[in-house]
Enzyme design. Structure first.
Site, PDB file in Angstrom:
ATOM      1  N   GLY A 124       9.615  -1.019 -51.217  1.00 15.50           N
ATOM      2  CA  GLY A 124      10.752  -0.118 -51.435  1.00 15.50           C
ATOM      3  C   GLY A 124      10.348   1.328 -51.217  1.00 15.50           C
ATOM      4  N   ASP A 128       7.252  -8.347 -52.471  1.00 18.28           N
ATOM      5  CA  ASP A 128       8.610  -7.833 -52.272  1.00 18.28           C
ATOM      6  C   ASP A 128       9.444  -8.898 -51.554  1.00 18.28           C
ATOM      7  OD1 ASP A 128       9.623  -4.550 -52.189  1.00 18.28           O
ATOM      8  OD2 ASP A 128      10.924  -6.078 -51.301  1.00 18.28           O
ATOM      9  N   GLY A 144      14.318  -3.334 -49.953  1.00 20.62           N
ATOM     10  CA  GLY A 144      13.139  -2.716 -49.329  1.00 20.62           C
ATOM     11  C   GLY A 144      13.208  -2.841 -47.817  1.00 20.62           C
ATOM     12  N   ASP A 190       9.976 -13.478 -54.330  1.00 20.53           N
ATOM     13  CA  ASP A 190      10.958 -12.985 -55.292  1.00 20.53           C
ATOM     14  C   ASP A 190      10.328 -13.101 -56.678  1.00 20.53           C
ATOM     15  OD1 ASP A 190      13.059 -12.790 -57.133  1.00 20.53           O
ATOM     16  OD2 ASP A 190      14.503 -13.692 -55.751  1.00 20.53           O
ATOM     17  N   SER A 203      13.403  -3.805 -58.395  1.00 25.96           N
ATOM     18  CA  SER A 203      14.808  -3.839 -58.818  1.00 25.96           C
ATOM     19  C   SER A 203      15.623  -2.982 -57.857  1.00 25.96           C
ATOM     20  CB  SER A 203      14.975  -3.257 -60.228  1.00 25.96           C
ATOM     21  OG  SER A 203      16.348  -3.048 -60.508  1.00 25.96           O
ATOM     22  N   ALA A 219       9.027  -0.044 -64.564  1.00 26.24           N
ATOM     23  CA  ALA A 219       9.772   1.108 -64.037  1.00 26.24           C
ATOM     24  C   ALA A 219      11.153   1.130 -64.677  1.00 26.24           C
ATOM     25  CB  ALA A 219       9.879   1.019 -62.514  1.00 26.24           C
ATOM     26  N   TYR A 228      22.799  -2.485 -64.509  1.00 28.66           N
ATOM     27  CA  TYR A 228      21.522  -1.801 -64.254  1.00 28.66           C
ATOM     28  C   TYR A 228      20.965  -1.204 -65.550  1.00 28.66           C
ATOM     29  CZ  TYR A 228      18.237   1.495 -62.030  1.00 28.66           C
ATOM     30  OH  TYR A 228      17.120   2.215 -61.648  1.00 28.66           O
ATOM     31  N   ARG A 280      22.747   6.619 -52.195  1.00 27.86           N
ATOM     32  CA  ARG A 280      22.440   7.648 -53.192  1.00 27.86           C
ATOM     33  C   ARG A 280      22.603   9.038 -52.572  1.00 27.86           C
ATOM     34  NH1 ARG A 280      17.100   5.115 -56.046  1.00 27.86           N
ATOM     35  NH2 ARG A 280      16.922   3.950 -54.105  1.00 27.86           N
TER      36      ARG A 280
HETATM   37  P1  NAD Z   1      14.111   0.501 -53.752  1.00 27.63           P
HETATM   38  O1  NAD Z   1      15.345  -0.328 -53.700  1.00 27.63           O
HETATM   39  O2  NAD Z   1      13.721   1.250 -52.536  1.00 27.63           O
HETATM   40  O3  NAD Z   1      12.865  -0.372 -54.214  1.00 27.63           O
HETATM   41  C1  NAD Z   1      12.968  -1.553 -54.965  1.00 27.63           C
HETATM   42  C2  NAD Z   1      12.125  -2.611 -54.267  1.00 27.63           C
HETATM   43  O4  NAD Z   1      12.128  -3.809 -55.058  1.00 27.63           O
HETATM   44  C3  NAD Z   1      12.688  -3.014 -52.887  1.00 27.63           C
HETATM   45  O5  NAD Z   1      11.664  -3.038 -51.945  1.00 27.63           O
HETATM   46  C4  NAD Z   1      13.265  -4.408 -53.127  1.00 27.63           C
HETATM   47  O6  NAD Z   1      13.283  -5.200 -51.969  1.00 27.63           O
HETATM   48  C5  NAD Z   1      12.325  -4.922 -54.207  1.00 27.63           C
HETATM   49  N1  NAD Z   1      12.903  -6.010 -55.012  1.00 27.63           N
HETATM   50  C6  NAD Z   1      14.103  -6.011 -55.642  1.00 27.63           C
HETATM   51  N2  NAD Z   1      14.274  -7.186 -56.269  1.00 27.63           N
HETATM   52  C7  NAD Z   1      13.151  -7.926 -56.062  1.00 27.63           C
HETATM   53  C8  NAD Z   1      12.738  -9.220 -56.464  1.00 27.63           C
HETATM   54  N3  NAD Z   1      13.520 -10.000 -57.215  1.00 27.63           N
HETATM   55  N4  NAD Z   1      11.527  -9.669 -56.064  1.00 27.63           N
HETATM   56  C9  NAD Z   1      10.713  -8.893 -55.292  1.00 27.63           C
HETATM   57  N5  NAD Z   1      11.063  -7.641 -54.881  1.00 27.63           N
HETATM   58  C10 NAD Z   1      12.271  -7.176 -55.268  1.00 27.63           C
HETATM   59  O7  NAD Z   1      14.308   1.517 -54.999  1.00 27.63           O
HETATM   60  P2  NAD Z   1      13.405   2.712 -55.505  1.00 27.63           P
HETATM   61  O8  NAD Z   1      14.265   3.914 -55.551  1.00 27.63           O
HETATM   62  O9  NAD Z   1      12.124   2.748 -54.781  1.00 27.63           O
HETATM   63  O10 NAD Z   1      13.145   2.275 -57.012  1.00 27.63           O
HETATM   64  C11 NAD Z   1      11.964   1.632 -57.412  1.00 27.63           C
HETATM   65  C12 NAD Z   1      12.023   1.347 -58.911  1.00 27.63           C
HETATM   66  O11 NAD Z   1      12.136   2.570 -59.628  1.00 27.63           O
HETATM   67  C13 NAD Z   1      13.210   0.486 -59.327  1.00 27.63           C
HETATM   68  O12 NAD Z   1      12.808  -0.404 -60.349  1.00 27.63           O
HETATM   69  C14 NAD Z   1      14.190   1.492 -59.871  1.00 27.63           C
HETATM   70  O13 NAD Z   1      15.051   0.924 -60.839  1.00 27.63           O
HETATM   71  C15 NAD Z   1      13.275   2.536 -60.483  1.00 27.63           C
HETATM   72  N6  NAD Z   1      13.919   3.860 -60.525  1.00 27.63           N
HETATM   73  C16 NAD Z   1      14.105   4.584 -59.383  1.00 27.63           C
HETATM   74  C17 NAD Z   1      14.727   5.821 -59.452  1.00 27.63           C
HETATM   75  C18 NAD Z   1      14.924   6.677 -58.224  1.00 27.63           C
HETATM   76  O14 NAD Z   1      15.491   7.763 -58.344  1.00 27.63           O
HETATM   77  N7  NAD Z   1      14.482   6.288 -57.044  1.00 27.63           N
HETATM   78  C19 NAD Z   1      15.172   6.308 -60.687  1.00 27.63           C
HETATM   79  C20 NAD Z   1      14.982   5.533 -61.824  1.00 27.63           C
HETATM   80  C21 NAD Z   1      14.336   4.314 -61.732  1.00 27.63           C
HETATM   81  N1  UDP Z   2      27.082  11.699 -55.291  1.00 31.78           N
HETATM   82  C1  UDP Z   2      27.967  12.437 -54.520  1.00 31.78           C
HETATM   83  N2  UDP Z   2      28.105  12.092 -53.202  1.00 31.78           N
HETATM   84  C2  UDP Z   2      27.410  11.087 -52.621  1.00 31.78           C
HETATM   85  C3  UDP Z   2      26.503  10.349 -53.416  1.00 31.78           C
HETATM   86  C4  UDP Z   2      26.367  10.681 -54.755  1.00 31.78           C
HETATM   87  O1  UDP Z   2      28.624  13.369 -55.011  1.00 31.78           O
HETATM   88  O2  UDP Z   2      27.593  10.846 -51.428  1.00 31.78           O
HETATM   89  C5  UDP Z   2      26.895  12.079 -56.717  1.00 31.78           C
HETATM   90  C6  UDP Z   2      27.101  10.948 -57.707  1.00 31.78           C
HETATM   91  O3  UDP Z   2      28.455  10.851 -58.087  1.00 31.78           O
HETATM   92  C7  UDP Z   2      26.200  11.388 -58.848  1.00 31.78           C
HETATM   93  C8  UDP Z   2      25.061  12.136 -58.162  1.00 31.78           C
HETATM   94  O4  UDP Z   2      25.543  12.465 -56.870  1.00 31.78           O
HETATM   95  O5  UDP Z   2      26.876  12.266 -59.697  1.00 31.78           O
HETATM   96  C9  UDP Z   2      23.786  11.312 -58.026  1.00 31.78           C
HETATM   97  O6  UDP Z   2      24.144  10.070 -57.471  1.00 31.78           O
HETATM   98  P1  UDP Z   2      23.093   8.950 -57.070  1.00 31.78           P
HETATM   99  O7  UDP Z   2      23.886   7.774 -56.587  1.00 31.78           O
HETATM  100  O8  UDP Z   2      22.063   9.497 -56.172  1.00 31.78           O
HETATM  101  O9  UDP Z   2      22.321   8.591 -58.407  1.00 31.78           O
HETATM  102  P2  UDP Z   2      22.708   8.486 -59.955  1.00 31.78           P
HETATM  103  O10 UDP Z   2      21.933   9.582 -60.565  1.00 31.78           O
HETATM  104  O11 UDP Z   2      24.179   8.653 -60.168  1.00 31.78           O
HETATM  105  O12 UDP Z   2      22.245   7.138 -60.337  1.00 31.78           O
END
Ligand code: NAD
Ligand code: UDP
Length: 310
Positions: free
Chosen positions: A11, A32, A37, A56, A76, A115, A146, A187
């Site tokens: 991911g 993964d 991802g 998985d 996730s 995470a 979530y 996002r």
């Molecule tokens: P992402 O979707 O890019 O990465 C998640 C990865 O997990 C992907 O590669 C997906 O294929 C893999 N995956 C999902 N379900 C699976 C399963 N059942 N078995 C094996 N692999 C699986 O998202 P990300 O933004 O890189 O987020 C990574 C982690 O960080 C997540 O757990 C997410 O909830 C957490 N997180 C991210 C953010 C952020 O802003 N990016 C914020 C808060 C928490």
């Molecule tokens: N958002 C937006 N336009 C977009 C995508 C997101 O205005 O095209 C806003 C969304 O409503 C939220 C913030 O941007 O208030 C962050 O959204 P994101 O989906 O990145 O993550 P969140 O923090 O809500 O999980």
């Protein structure tokens, strides 16, 4: 050489973490299933100390029989667009999937990082959010799958810690951005950059007055690593406290991408948190961690990435 497992390593954050751990001299096994991802995220990793297993985590398999000293569970889906499409998969990742990883950690006496997320605070009534705040989550709302999955994952981790002494680490990740976010992820950062570069209107949900605080992915990897090396078993917020409104971020990305279209205002999704900013006092105190990459530097690197994907 330390043996490390990264679940969700293909991911966005996970692929950066795999590279970071390799740079620290670890042997990295990445598991993964590519549900969110991308193969291209790990295609550039050529190290002989890197192994990829397509599996998985909610299902047992040969991956769950390895020997590891550290386990990082990032597996996730994390984008609000996935909350509507695959809510059951999301709930299974942090329950069945995380339990499989906790069992592996228990057998190996390994450290295991879960995470978690700022979403455990829901639509917060306390600002900024510190770890002692219990949150304001609508369990039956669209984000419930979530938020509650992550809250359950934290509770499950604590149950293993209390019952078996498992060495858990709980990181509450705040909005993180950088290269390798999926272009169609939905996002804010990928949406704004792709819209900006494609000459489309940037989509603002609601009036754009809601706030977020954006952490660059390299800082996040350092925070994760520091937490796992520490003895801290309480949750730790990792994020960048620099807070912006959505409209401010839109204006910044519009300028960076040279976009001239007026913004397109869309309805605000249900339960969209009105504000979010981490209190990182615990991370500073216990981990001696704080973000180092400025928003300007981080957005610049992100811009280069999305340009390269066009
Ligand atoms: P992402 O979707 O890019 O990465 C998640 C990865 O997990 C992907 O590669 C997906 O294929 C893999 N995956 C999902 N379900 C699976 C399963 N059942 N078995 C094996 N692999 C699986 O998202 P990300 O933004 O890189 O987020 C990574 C982690 O960080 C997540 O757990 C997410 O909830 C957490 N997180 C991210 C953010 C952020 O802003 N990016 C914020 C808060 C928490
Ligand atoms: N958002 C937006 N336009 C977009 C995508 C997101 O205005 O095209 C806003 C969304 O409503 C939220 C913030 O941007 O208030 C962050 O959204 P994101 O989906 O990145 O993550 P969140 O923090 O809500 O999980």
């Amino acid at each position: 050489m330390k043996k490390v497992l990264v679940a969700g390593g293909a991911g966005f954050i996970g692929s950066h973490l795999c590279e970071f751990l390799l740079s620290k001299g670890c042997h990295v096994t990445c598991v993964d299933n590519f549900i969110t991802g991308q193969k291209k995220n790990i295609a550039g990793i050529k190290s002989p100390n890197f192994k990829f297993v397509e599996a998985d985590i909610t299902q047992s398999g040969s991956w769950s029989e390895g020997q590891f000293e550290e386990i990082y569970n990032l597996a996730s889906p994390a984008s609000p667009i996935d909350f509507e499409k695959i809510p059951l998969k999301i709930l299974e990742c942090s329950s069945l999937g995380h339990r499989n990883l906790l069992e592996l950690a228990r057998k190996n006496d390994a450290r295991i990082l879960f995470a978690s997320t700022s979403e455990v605070y829901g639509d917060p009534e306390v600002h900024p959010q510190r770890e002692s705040y219990f949150g304001n989550v609508n369990t039956v709302g669209i984000r419930g799958c979530y938020d509650e999955a992550k809250r359950f994952g934290e509770a499950l981790s604590m149950a293993y810690h209390r019952q078996f002494g498992t060495k858990i680490r709980l990181i509450r990740i705040f909005n993180t951005y950088g290269p390798r976010m999926r272009e169609t992820d939905g996002r804010i950062i990928p949406n704004f950059f792709m819209q900006g570069l494609n000459g489309e209107s940037l989509t603002i949900y609601g009036e754009g007055q809601q706030t977020r605080s954006f952490c660059y992915v390299a800082d996040m990897c350092e925070g994760m690593y520091a937490l796992v090396q520490s003895e801290e078993t309480r949750p730790v917020n990792i994020g960048n406290p620099t807070e912006l409104t959505v409209l401010e971020m839109a204006e910044t990305v519009k300028k960076l991408t040279g976009n001239t279209k007026p913004f397109a205002y869309k309805p605000l999704p249900e339960n969209d948190p009105k504000m979010r900013r981490p209190d990182i006092a615990r991370a500073k105190d216990v981990l001696k961690w704080q973000p180092r990459v400025s928003l300007e530097q981080g957005l610049d690197a992100t811009l280069k990435y999305f340009k390269s994907q066009l």
